[in-house]
Design a protein around this motif. Structure first.
Motif, short mmCIF file in Angstrom:
data_model
loop_
_atom_site.label_atom_id
_atom_site.label_comp_id
_atom_site.label_asym_id
_atom_site.label_seq_id
_atom_site.Cartn_x
_atom_site.Cartn_y
_atom_site.Cartn_z
N ASP A 1 0.86 -1.05 0.12
CA ASP A 1 0.05 0.07 0.07
C ASP A 1 0.88 1.18 -0.04
O ASP A 1 1.98 1.22 0.69
CB ASP A 1 -0.97 0.08 1.35
CG ASP A 1 -1.68 -1.45 1.38
OD1 ASP A 1 -1.28 -2.35 1.29
OD2 ASP A 1 -3.02 -1.08 1.52
N ASP A 2 0.31 2.30 -0.68
CA ASP A 2 1.08 3.46 -0.81
C ASP A 2 1.65 4.25 0.35
O ASP A 2 2.88 4.57 0.53
CB ASP A 2 0.29 4.51 -1.80
CG ASP A 2 -0.99 4.95 -1.09
OD1 ASP A 2 -1.62 4.01 -0.47
OD2 ASP A 2 -1.59 5.69 -1.67
N LEU A 3 0.89 4.48 1.32
CA LEU A 3 1.38 5.24 2.28
C LEU A 3 2.50 4.56 3.26
O LEU A 3 3.41 5.03 3.78
CB LEU A 3 0.24 5.71 3.43
CG LEU A 3 -0.62 6.79 2.95
CD1 LEU A 3 -1.44 7.30 4.09
CD2 LEU A 3 0.32 8.10 2.38
N THR A 4 2.12 3.13 3.36
CA THR A 4 3.13 2.59 4.31
C THR A 4 4.38 2.27 3.53
O THR A 4 5.50 2.26 4.07
CB THR A 4 2.47 1.01 4.43
OG1 THR A 4 1.33 0.93 5.16
CG2 THR A 4 3.67 0.16 5.23
N ALA A 5 4.21 2.11 1.93
CA ALA A 5 5.60 2.01 1.36
C ALA A 5 6.57 3.34 1.44
O ALA A 5 7.49 3.37 1.64
CB ALA A 5 5.05 1.89 -0.23
N GLY A 6 5.83 4.38 1.54
CA GLY A 6 6.52 5.72 1.55
C GLY A 6 7.18 5.89 2.86
O GLY A 6 8.25 6.03 2.89
N GLU A 7 6.47 5.53 4.02
CA GLU A 7 6.96 5.39 5.51
C GLU A 7 8.18 4.46 5.55
O GLU A 7 9.37 4.67 5.90
CB GLU A 7 6.02 5.23 6.43
CG GLU A 7 6.55 5.26 7.73
CD GLU A 7 5.97 5.87 8.68
OE1 GLU A 7 4.91 6.83 8.13
OE2 GLU A 7 5.84 5.82 10.07
N MET A 8 8.16 3.16 5.03
CA MET A 8 9.13 1.99 5.21
C MET A 8 10.26 2.30 4.31
O MET A 8 11.49 2.12 4.52
CB MET A 8 8.37 0.68 4.99
CG MET A 8 7.36 0.12 6.29
SD MET A 8 6.63 -1.35 5.74
CE MET A 8 8.11 -2.39 6.32
N VAL A 9 9.99 2.81 2.85
CA VAL A 9 11.04 3.19 2.02
C VAL A 9 11.98 4.19 2.75
O VAL A 9 13.25 4.12 2.74
CB VAL A 9 10.35 3.22 0.53
CG1 VAL A 9 11.58 4.18 -0.22
CG2 VAL A 9 10.08 2.14 -0.15
N ALA A 10 11.28 5.38 2.98
CA ALA A 10 12.22 6.60 3.64
C ALA A 10 13.04 6.17 4.91
O ALA A 10 14.19 6.39 4.88
CB ALA A 10 11.25 7.54 4.15
N LYS A 11 12.52 5.14 5.63
CA LYS A 11 13.16 4.56 6.83
C LYS A 11 14.46 3.70 6.16
O LYS A 11 15.46 4.05 6.87
CB LYS A 11 12.23 3.87 7.87
CG LYS A 11 13.01 3.35 8.80
CD LYS A 11 11.90 2.87 9.97
CE LYS A 11 12.33 2.81 11.47
NZ LYS A 11 12.81 1.30 11.43
N TYR A 12 14.11 3.20 5.45
CA TYR A 12 15.22 2.27 4.77
C TYR A 12 16.21 2.88 4.12
O TYR A 12 17.36 2.71 4.51
CB TYR A 12 14.62 1.11 3.82
CG TYR A 12 15.60 0.18 3.29
CD1 TYR A 12 16.00 -1.04 4.13
CD2 TYR A 12 16.34 0.29 2.15
CE1 TYR A 12 17.09 -1.98 3.76
CE2 TYR A 12 17.44 -0.43 1.84
CZ TYR A 12 17.84 -1.67 2.65
OH TYR A 12 18.76 -2.47 2.05
N ASN A 13 15.81 3.82 3.40
CA ASN A 13 16.86 4.75 2.97
C ASN A 13 17.78 5.48 3.73
O ASN A 13 18.92 5.72 3.28
CB ASN A 13 16.10 5.50 1.71
CG ASN A 13 15.50 4.63 0.60
OD1 ASN A 13 15.90 3.60 0.27
ND2 ASN A 13 14.96 5.24 -0.54
N ALA A 14 17.00 5.90 4.83
CA ALA A 14 17.89 6.94 5.84
C ALA A 14 18.91 5.66 6.56
O ALA A 14 19.69 6.51 6.85
CB ALA A 14 16.96 7.29 6.60
#
Ligand code: ARG
Length: 270
Positions: free
Chosen positions: A194-207
């Protein structure tokens, strides 16, 4: 003699009633049941930020934080009962509600006609889409590139159904974190979520890592809306929740809860 016969008949009737009761299965809790018990038991899968995640900080309930928790803190307060959160895998939330083990399921659950054969849905509270996540530099740049590729999803989700019916090669994981890890460790080529969860989990991973994940612009589907679930028999409870929810949507409470998590709010289509 007469008395003995009567006792026998009563005993037989009781045994039959007990049999009928156990074989017809458990029924959902009514609004009255919830008020009498003084608590609302909400099942969730805390691997889906910003809707639910593990956390013991301020505002957490039973070790869970997120939008769904915040919404139910208000609903429980309005019902005048204590909020109890039970954590489990996502597919167990759906199965548990079908079996009337919990009062409510709140887990970023997409309204779906197949699910509605086994449970009740509340009115929707936001809309969502399914996006494709890949590693930076991947040759996959849109839907069309998914054919023949390996894709990870969370078990029991609409992402799993969508990818299975499209005929993709799907690896399903009970935990969303494991579905993400399958992508980052190269076991699959893409992760659908799902979009919002992707946004949050991807941002965390990339950081937190030197390599990066990318959410593709082209979504896999964009027509889902989230709602809460309850067991058949809980019609009165769902009706009351719908009333409270409508007020929270109208007066901007829902939108402000999303804002608290820096999440864009997309109103449900209804
Ligand atoms: N919206 C999707 C569905 O209903 C995924 C929900 C996953 N939720 C979770 N808490 N892990 O299937």
């Amino acid at each position: 003699m007469k008395i003995l016969k009567k006792i026998l008949i009563v005993a037989l009737a009781l045994a039959l009633a007990a049999l009928a009761f156990t074989s017809c299965g458990k029924k959902g809790t009514t609004l009255d049941d919830v008020k009498k018990s003084g608590q609302l038991v909400v099942a969730t899968s805390p691997d889906f930020p910003p809707f639910e995640d593990l956390g013991n900080g301020e505002g957490s309930v039973d070790g869970v934080v997120g939008i769904d928790v915040d919404i139910f803190k208000i609903i429980a307060e309005k019902l005048g009962v204590k909020l109890v959160i039970k954590s489990m895998d996502f597919d167990a939330v759906l199965a548990g509600i079908s079996a009337a083990k919990y009062d409510i399921g709140a887990a970023g659950i997409s309204k779906d006609p197949d699910r509605a054969k086994n449970m009740l849905f509340s009115d929707p509270y936001c809309s969502a889409s399914q996006v494709i996540v890949v590693k930076e530099g991947s040759s996959i740049s849109g839907k069309a590139d998914l054919a023949g590729k390996k894709i990870s999803v969370q078990t029991g989700t609409t992402a799993e159904n969508l990818c299975m019916s499209a005929g993709y090669s799907v690896s399903a994981f009970a935990s969303n974190n494991d579905a993400q890890a399958a992508l980052t460790t190269g076991k699959v080529d893409a992760w659908v979520i799902d979009d919002l969860t992707a946004g949050e989990m991807v941002a965390k991973y990339n950081a937190e890592n030197t390599d990066s994940l990318v959410i593709l612009k082209e979504a896999l589907s964009a027509d889902e809306s989230y709602a809460f679930i309850a067991s058949f028999g809980s019609e009165s409870l769902v009706a009351e929740i719908n009333k409270i929810l409508a007020g929270m949507i109208d007066d901007g409470t829902i939108e402000s809860i999303f804002a608290k998590y820096d999440a864009p709010y997309f109103a449900p289509e209804k």
